[in-house]
Design an enzyme around this catalytic site. Structure first.
Site, short mmCIF file in Angstrom:
data_model
loop_
_atom_site.label_atom_id
_atom_site.label_comp_id
_atom_site.label_asym_id
_atom_site.label_seq_id
_atom_site.Cartn_x
_atom_site.Cartn_y
_atom_site.Cartn_z
N CYS A 75 0.87 -1.17 0.00
CA CYS A 75 0.00 0.00 0.00
C CYS A 75 0.91 1.23 0.00
CB CYS A 75 -0.93 0.01 1.22
SG CYS A 75 -1.93 1.51 1.34
N HIS A 172 -2.31 -4.96 -10.48
CA HIS A 172 -3.11 -3.85 -10.99
C HIS A 172 -3.51 -4.10 -12.44
CE1 HIS A 172 -2.57 -0.98 -7.63
NE2 HIS A 172 -1.45 -1.66 -7.45
N GLU A 221 -10.13 -0.56 -5.28
CA GLU A 221 -9.11 -1.38 -4.66
C GLU A 221 -9.63 -2.75 -4.24
OE1 GLU A 221 -6.14 0.16 -2.06
OE2 GLU A 221 -6.81 2.23 -2.36
N CYS A 230 -4.91 5.87 -4.27
CA CYS A 230 -4.22 4.58 -4.16
C CYS A 230 -2.80 4.78 -4.64
CB CYS A 230 -4.93 3.51 -4.98
SG CYS A 230 -4.10 1.91 -5.01
N GLY A 233 -1.57 2.13 -6.97
CA GLY A 233 -2.36 2.29 -8.19
C GLY A 233 -1.86 3.45 -9.03
#
Length: 291
Positions: A75, A172, A221, A230, A233
């Site tokens: 994260c 992703h 997410e 994110c 992301g």
């Protein structure tokens, strides 16, 4: 069980941070879900846990649980909050720290302007390592890379979307959209997240290219739903945009919660992410033992 916590946010991506440097709390998935619940608990996109060094040359271990109680590998916005937390709590005096995650070692650095830069490591493109099962799929060439077709069974129709797939320590799937505000994030996000081509599920990114140094991004997410930002992301979207021939090597990523700056030199170079990390409040909460 009564525990102490810190509420933090990075570009609107919000976290409950727990200090386990002295002893493990031994929380269950249900207790993580309780903490993340915005009605009965504290409320958060993820729960971040600080643990002591697991090995020489490493300063801390960083453990991440999603709002659904599942443990995940990475994260990015949380990594910045992690670095701010350990410095503000006096757990380190260093500006740069080495942190062990489930996906590998990352290196957050506190900057003089109050932001935090994180070396997120090199992106992973090997399909088996993402992991992504491309059996039966034919990619569409784009730039120096390719996009993959995913069949999504939506209400009353079937749609095909084309996504670039990459791992930033977590998987992703990034698609380019004309207008991020009207993109079907809440409709397609869960379908992409749980698509059978992604055996460990996936984070679904919706990227609007404003110009070669500026994108707008929304991310649905894995295990959480759409968040205001994110970090991983944003890294994945910029990497995808560069490889698709759409972006330069340093890009401002505008999310609904704030702006992140992502740079990547290509090849096996690490992705560098810079953005805010803010403490919101400290508190204590009683966790039900029966969960």
């Amino acid at each position: 069980m009564r525990i102490s916590f810190t509420k933090m946010q990075g570009a609107g991506n919000d976290f409950v941070v727990l200090d386990e440097t002295r002893q493990r709390l031994g929380l269950s998935p249900a207790q993580y879900r309780f903490l993340a619940d915005r009605h009965f608990g504290v409320g958060a996109d993820q729960i971040l846990t600080v643990r002591p060094s697991p090995a020489p040359g490493i300063d801390f271990e960083y453990v991440i649980h999603n709002a659904d109680g599942s443990e995940v590998e990475q994260c990015g916005n949380g990594a910045r909050c992690f670095a701010r937390f350990v410095r503000d709590q006096g757990l380190t005096t260093q500006d740069a720290i080495r942190v062990q995650t489930k996906a590998g070692v990352i290196e957050p650095r506190l900057m003089p302007d109050g932001r935090v830069t994180v070396n997120m490591g090199a992106p992973v493109f090997e399909l088996a390592e993402i992991p992504f099962n491309a059996a039966g799929l034919t990619p569409q060439a784009a730039g120096s890379w390719q996009k993959w077709p995913l069949a999504l069974v939506e209400p009353a129709q079937e749609a095909i979307v084309y996504v670039a797939v990459v791992s930033m320590g977590n998987p992703h799937a990034v698609q380019v959209v004309d207008e991020v505000d009207t993109a079907p994030v809440l409709l397609q996000g869960p379908l992409i997240e749980n698509h059978p081509s992604f055996p460990k599920r996936v984070n679904a990114g919706f990227m609007q290219v404003v110009d070669r140094r500026h994108i707008r991004l929304r991310v649905f997410e894995r295990g959480t739903g759409e968040t205001l930002a994110c970090g991983s992301g944003a890294c994945a979207a910029v990497v995808a945009g560069i490889r698709l021939g759409l972006l330069d090597d340093k890009v401002d990523v505008q999310t609904r919660g704030g702006t992140l700056t992502i740079s990547w030199a290509g090849l096996a170079s690490p992705v560098m992410m810079t953005g805010p990390a803010t403490t919101v409040f400290h508190g204590e909460i009683d966790l039900p033992d029966y969960l």
